[in-house]
Design a protein around this motif. Sequence first.
Motif, PDB file in Angstrom:
ATOM      1  N   LYS A   1       0.046   4.383  -0.304  1.00  0.00           N
ATOM      2  CA  LYS A   1      -0.479   5.443   0.225  1.00  0.00           C
ATOM      3  C   LYS A   1      -0.101   6.920  -0.541  1.00  0.00           C
ATOM      4  O   LYS A   1       0.134   6.540  -2.022  1.00  0.00           O
TER       5      LYS A   1
ATOM      6  N   LEU B   1      -0.403  -6.848   4.393  1.00  0.00           N
ATOM      7  CA  LEU B   1      -0.620  -5.535   3.890  1.00  0.00           C
ATOM      8  C   LEU B   1       0.457  -4.464   4.480  1.00  0.00           C
ATOM      9  O   LEU B   1       0.380  -4.430   5.557  1.00  0.00           O
ATOM     10  N   ILE B   2       1.295  -4.098   3.478  1.00  0.00           N
ATOM     11  CA  ILE B   2       2.414  -3.526   3.942  1.00  0.00           C
ATOM     12  C   ILE B   2       2.776  -1.938   3.283  1.00  0.00           C
ATOM     13  O   ILE B   2       2.436  -2.095   2.073  1.00  0.00           O
ATOM     14  N   GLY B   3       2.745  -1.153   4.358  1.00  0.00           N
ATOM     15  CA  GLY B   3       2.934   0.325   3.932  1.00  0.00           C
ATOM     16  C   GLY B   3       4.238   0.798   3.773  1.00  0.00           C
ATOM     17  O   GLY B   3       4.829   0.383   2.740  1.00  0.00           O
ATOM     18  N   GLY B   4       4.894   1.326   4.781  1.00  0.00           N
ATOM     19  CA  GLY B   4       6.148   1.654   4.781  1.00  0.00           C
ATOM     20  C   GLY B   4       7.117   0.740   4.036  1.00  0.00           C
ATOM     21  O   GLY B   4       7.927   1.295   2.956  1.00  0.00           O
TER      22      GLY B   4
ATOM     23  N   ALA C   1      -0.422  -0.484  15.349  1.00  0.00           N
ATOM     24  CA  ALA C   1       0.694  -0.857  14.656  1.00  0.00           C
ATOM     25  C   ALA C   1       1.125  -0.332  13.292  1.00  0.00           C
ATOM     26  O   ALA C   1       2.013  -0.478  12.898  1.00  0.00           O
ATOM     27  N   ILE C   2       0.093   0.463  12.698  1.00  0.00           N
ATOM     28  CA  ILE C   2       0.372   1.032  11.706  1.00  0.00           C
ATOM     29  C   ILE C   2       1.034   2.190  11.280  1.00  0.00           C
ATOM     30  O   ILE C   2       0.868   3.279  12.112  1.00  0.00           O
ATOM     31  N   GLY C   3       2.334   1.885  10.763  1.00  0.00           N
ATOM     32  CA  GLY C   3       3.080   3.105  10.586  1.00  0.00           C
ATOM     33  C   GLY C   3       4.002   3.590  11.850  1.00  0.00           C
ATOM     34  O   GLY C   3       4.516   4.479  11.918  1.00  0.00           O
TER      35      GLY C   3
ATOM     36  N   GLU D   1      -6.860   4.649   7.914  1.00  0.00           N
ATOM     37  CA  GLU D   1      -6.588   6.187   7.591  1.00  0.00           C
ATOM     38  C   GLU D   1      -7.909   6.868   6.965  1.00  0.00           C
ATOM     39  O   GLU D   1      -8.044   7.962   7.288  1.00  0.00           O
TER      40      GLU D   1
ATOM     41  N   GLU E   1      -5.534  -5.101  10.640  1.00  0.00           N
ATOM     42  CA  GLU E   1      -4.569  -3.964  10.731  1.00  0.00           C
ATOM     43  C   GLU E   1      -4.918  -3.277  12.118  1.00  0.00           C
ATOM     44  O   GLU E   1      -5.567  -2.289  12.093  1.00  0.00           O
TER      45      GLU E   1
ATOM     46  N   HIS F   1      -9.722   1.332   4.949  1.00  0.00           N
ATOM     47  CA  HIS F   1      -8.321   1.521   5.598  1.00  0.00           C
ATOM     48  C   HIS F   1      -8.530   2.423   6.900  1.00  0.00           C
ATOM     49  O   HIS F   1      -9.379   3.287   6.580  1.00  0.00           O
TER      50      HIS F   1
ATOM     51  N   GLY G   1      -1.563  -6.705   8.615  1.00  0.00           N
ATOM     52  CA  GLY G   1      -0.913  -5.272   8.386  1.00  0.00           C
ATOM     53  C   GLY G   1      -0.527  -4.541   9.795  1.00  0.00           C
ATOM     54  O   GLY G   1      -1.356  -4.581  10.612  1.00  0.00           O
ATOM     55  N   GLY G   2       0.467  -3.900   9.824  1.00  0.00           N
ATOM     56  CA  GLY G   2       1.073  -2.980  10.819  1.00  0.00           C
ATOM     57  C   GLY G   2       2.534  -3.395  11.137  1.00  0.00           C
ATOM     58  O   GLY G   2       3.033  -4.355  11.694  1.00  0.00           O
ATOM     59  N   SER G   3       3.366  -2.298  10.198  1.00  0.00           N
ATOM     60  CA  SER G   3       4.577  -2.380  10.294  1.00  0.00           C
ATOM     61  C   SER G   3       5.345  -3.659   9.971  1.00  0.00           C
ATOM     62  O   SER G   3       6.325  -4.296  10.690  1.00  0.00           O
TER      63      SER G   3
ATOM     64  N   ASN H   1       0.886  -0.942  -0.055  1.00  0.00           N
ATOM     65  CA  ASN H   1       0.118  -0.035  -0.094  1.00  0.00           C
ATOM     66  C   ASN H   1       0.937   1.341   0.055  1.00  0.00           C
ATOM     67  O   ASN H   1       1.558   1.497   1.073  1.00  0.00           O
TER      68      ASN H   1
HETATM   69  C1  PEP Z   1      -0.863   0.168   6.156  1.00  0.00           C
HETATM   70  O1  PEP Z   1      -1.003   1.230   6.156  1.00  0.00           O
HETATM   71  O2  PEP Z   1      -1.658  -0.581   5.958  1.00  0.00           O
HETATM   72  C2  PEP Z   1       0.288  -0.309   6.809  1.00  0.00           C
HETATM   73  C3  PEP Z   1       0.291  -1.679   7.378  1.00  0.00           C
HETATM   74  O3  PEP Z   1       1.237   0.542   7.091  1.00  0.00           O
HETATM   75  P1  PEP Z   1       2.764   0.310   7.663  1.00  0.00           P
HETATM   76  O4  PEP Z   1       3.175  -1.243   6.868  1.00  0.00           O
HETATM   77  O5  PEP Z   1       3.608   1.140   7.234  1.00  0.00           O
HETATM   78  O6  PEP Z   1       2.454   0.164   8.945  1.00  0.00           O
END
Ligand code: PEP
Length: 253
Positions: free
Chosen positions: A14, A234-237, A174-176, A100, A170, A98, A213-215, A12
Amino acid sequence: MSSVRKKLIAGNWKMNTNRSSAIQLASHVVASSVGSDNANLLICVPAIHLADVSKLVANSKVVLGAQDGHWLESGAFTGELSMSMLKDYQVEYVLVGHSERREMFADDNQRVALKFEAALKNGLTPILCIGETLQQREQSETLNVLISQCEAVVEQVGIQAFENACVAYEPIWAIGTGKTASPEQAQEVHNELRAWFEKQDSTIAAGLQILYGGSMNAGNAKELLSQADIDGGLIGGASLKADDFLDIYSAAG
Ligand code: PEP
């Protein structure tokens, strides 16, 4: 419950990248990803890059996703995109709900359910994102929150609709944040969630991909992804660095 489900590794991006860095990142992922019998690779890119990235992923192992879509087909909704517009650009998956969007853009359970339904109607696979705040976790409300987020969708579309959908658990805390749920904490929630789905329909529950999802990152992915009820990430950063994202994909087997 043991897992025979294929894993899904979803990035993701973003609101990150510009045109040239998006092309570079997607090209790198496409060029380095080899097909796997055990895992699929998905990138959910900013909508403005869909046209460029859809050309890059065509005939590759990488699948294209969007980060949101409106529930109506067309109309006076300035700034919005419909699910059929996304479909036009070879989008196959779309995130709905999501945290956010729930927190900053007023996506409540009802709206998320409508988006989920619209995605399915347009042949897209919705990834229903659910999660609790730290306060809700501390008050032992986690499962209630997650169930109410899922229930709203089941009420709208019926349990059978989950045959063509995924869920992403998520935890918002833990997100971001760099704070990951421990593999045991995540597995416990995934197992409880699957048990809830099992009560609705055991076949759906057995086939449902529940992503964490979450870091998630290259260092913690293997342990998280080896849990019986964690069917992907589900992976953000970490999805913004092609090598890290591909390492997570490798960790999925
Ligand atoms: C996300 O926003 O879905 C997410 C999991 O972000 P991050 O991996 O950066 O925590």
